[in-house]
Design a protein around this motif. Structure first.
Motif, PDB file in Angstrom:
ATOM      1  N   LEU A  21       0.879  -1.196   0.039  1.00  0.00           N
ATOM      2  CA  LEU A  21      -0.003   0.058   0.035  1.00  0.00           C
ATOM      3  C   LEU A  21       0.821   1.262  -0.100  1.00  0.00           C
ATOM      4  O   LEU A  21       0.366   2.354  -0.426  1.00  0.00           O
ATOM      5  CB  LEU A  21      -0.960  -0.167   1.383  1.00  0.00           C
ATOM      6  CG  LEU A  21      -2.082  -0.981   1.242  1.00  0.00           C
ATOM      7  CD1 LEU A  21      -2.825  -1.003   2.624  1.00  0.00           C
ATOM      8  CD2 LEU A  21      -3.148  -1.021   0.134  1.00  0.00           C
ATOM      9  N   PHE A  81       1.876   4.248 -10.819  1.00  0.00           N
ATOM     10  CA  PHE A  81       1.296   5.020  -9.789  1.00  0.00           C
ATOM     11  C   PHE A  81       1.215   6.624 -10.148  1.00  0.00           C
ATOM     12  O   PHE A  81       0.081   7.187 -10.152  1.00  0.00           O
ATOM     13  CB  PHE A  81       2.420   5.183  -8.885  1.00  0.00           C
ATOM     14  CG  PHE A  81       2.309   6.038  -7.806  1.00  0.00           C
ATOM     15  CD1 PHE A  81       1.083   6.256  -6.944  1.00  0.00           C
ATOM     16  CD2 PHE A  81       2.998   7.375  -7.361  1.00  0.00           C
ATOM     17  CE1 PHE A  81       0.757   6.932  -5.898  1.00  0.00           C
ATOM     18  CE2 PHE A  81       2.693   8.263  -6.574  1.00  0.00           C
ATOM     19  CZ  PHE A  81       1.592   8.246  -5.524  1.00  0.00           C
ATOM     20  N   THR A 135      -4.139  -1.996  -4.508  1.00  0.00           N
ATOM     21  CA  THR A 135      -3.345  -1.152  -5.393  1.00  0.00           C
ATOM     22  C   THR A 135      -2.756  -2.019  -6.660  1.00  0.00           C
ATOM     23  O   THR A 135      -2.858  -3.231  -6.566  1.00  0.00           O
ATOM     24  CB  THR A 135      -2.295  -0.365  -4.675  1.00  0.00           C
ATOM     25  OG1 THR A 135      -1.143  -1.593  -4.171  1.00  0.00           O
ATOM     26  CG2 THR A 135      -2.643  -0.011  -3.365  1.00  0.00           C
ATOM     27  N   ALA A 138      -5.226   7.163  -4.105  1.00  0.00           N
ATOM     28  CA  ALA A 138      -5.517   5.436  -4.219  1.00  0.00           C
ATOM     29  C   ALA A 138      -6.015   5.295  -5.622  1.00  0.00           C
ATOM     30  O   ALA A 138      -7.282   5.913  -6.073  1.00  0.00           O
ATOM     31  CB  ALA A 138      -6.179   4.998  -3.137  1.00  0.00           C
ATOM     32  N   ILE A 185      -7.788   2.192  -7.173  1.00  0.00           N
ATOM     33  CA  ILE A 185      -8.078   0.733  -6.572  1.00  0.00           C
ATOM     34  C   ILE A 185      -9.035   0.146  -7.679  1.00  0.00           C
ATOM     35  O   ILE A 185      -9.434  -0.747  -7.745  1.00  0.00           O
ATOM     36  CB  ILE A 185      -8.400   0.724  -5.457  1.00  0.00           C
ATOM     37  CG1 ILE A 185      -9.923   1.628  -5.164  1.00  0.00           C
ATOM     38  CG2 ILE A 185      -7.407   0.815  -4.215  1.00  0.00           C
ATOM     39  CD1 ILE A 185     -10.525   1.332  -3.710  1.00  0.00           C
TER      40      ILE A 185
END
Length: 348
Positions: free
Chosen positions: A44, A85, A269, A304, A306
């Motif tokens: 995470l 990311f 993730t 985040a 997800i």
């Protein structure tokens, strides 16, 4: 080390600890959470570890210290992780008539329990859908309470569960659905639905997935030391459940030899075992054509991502959008514009 002052010696020690944790983070997506449930939580914060490595690179470089090489090497090794990311550039190719769009959105029951003060959430979402006009929609945490009548979508696959409050998933399509079904997830309120959709002469199996929730409040101010321990244990247990769910999805996909698209909320993730297990040799539409952080969950202190749209290699991702200014759920909608890769289609 002898040439470093006491402060730099401490900094280098912390740098080594950081590098060790980062390298562990690189390995964890290949390690089953049920074997290392506590370590899995480290995935995470992998993006944070990568950013901290860059901070150390700058710190040592400003002093012309060779210690900068340590974090440079580690960052370069894991550059592909960073690309999941944050994307510096996007992709937006010229549209063709044969392009089609897929939208995925966890609508949180259309605000059935009034988590948000806006009474018009269901109508807002309907107007948003009409404006974006996607060809295929995958809804997670769907509720019939909204009485959704999207007239442009003649083909639908909706599965609901529950007694007093029914919730589930829905796939809406402008293209014909010739088969449909569900993957039951044991000991969970979550599920996976799928529909075989015909576009022209091609059959595409679209999965809408919603994996085990980690049940963490987006308000960090509500988390104290005692709660943080419970959260840590809860995360570990949730990741073990997600592992089983991802394996069931992978097993089900093996039985279908056609083209596949996976949409939905993984509650994890892109650095996790669950993500790696489900994505397999498919492409992540955000990585292919997105930009920025691609944040899909409305968490105040961390971008985040997800929620995902994953596609087989035969599909070309021509554009990807994250609508993080549309705040009518705790998630944000995502949409990909796709087309068949002509060269790969010829090979098939």
């Amino acid at each position: 080390m002898k040439k470093l002052n006491w402060f730099n010696k401490l900094a280098f020690f912390l740098n080594i600890v950081l590098v060790t944790l980062t390298l562990m983070g690189y390995l964890l997506p290949s390690m089953a959470p049920k074997l290392f449930p506590f370590l899995s939580v480290l995935t995470l914060i992998l993006p944070t570890l990568l950013i901290l490595n860059l901070v150390f690179v700058v710190y040592w470089a400003l002093q012309f210290k060779r210690q900068a090489l340590l974090s440079i090497i580690v960052f370069l090794i894991g550059y592909t992780f960073f690309a999941k990311f944050y994307k510096f550039t996007s992709k937006n190719e010229e549209p063709f008539e044969t392009d089609f769009t897929v939208l995925s959105y966890n609508v949180r029951l259309f605000n059935l329990f009034e988590w948000m003060p806006d009474e018009n959430v269901a109508e807002n979402i309907k107007l948003f859908i009409e404006k974006q006009n996607p060809d295929i929609i995958c809804f997670q945490e769907f509720s019939k309470s909204a009485d959704y009548k999207l007239d442009d979508y003649k083909f639908r696959h909706i599965i609901m569960h529950g007694n007093k409050i029914k919730t589930g998933q829905a796939i809406y399509s402008k293209f014909r659905i010739i088969d449909q079904g569900e993957i039951a997830l044991p000991s969970s309120d979550n599920n996976v639905v799928y529909a075989d959709i015909v576009k022209n002469k091609d059959t595409i199996r679209v999965y809408s997935i919603h994996l085990q929730s980690v049940n963490i409040s987006p308000d960090i101010n509500e988390i104290d030391e005692r709660k943080s321990k419970r959260i840590f244990n809860r995360l570990s247990e949730a990741f073990k459940v997600q592992q089983l769910q991802s394996e069931l999805i992978q097993e089900h996909m093996k039985d279908f030899k056609g083209h596949k698209i996976i949409c939905g909320d993984m509650n994890n993730t892109a650095f996790s075992y669950v993500y790696k297990n489900i994505v397999g040799n498919m492409n992540d539409a955000f990585v292919e054509a997105g930009k920025g952080f691609g944040q899909t969950y409305n968490y105040k202190y961390y971008p985040a991502r997800i929620d995902y749209i994953l596609v087989d290699n035969i599909f070309e991702v021509k554009e990807f959008k994250t609508f993080n200014d549309f705040k009518n759920s705790d998630h944000f909608p995502i949409m990909a514009r796709l087309n068949f890769n002509r060269d790969k289609k010829k090979d098939n």
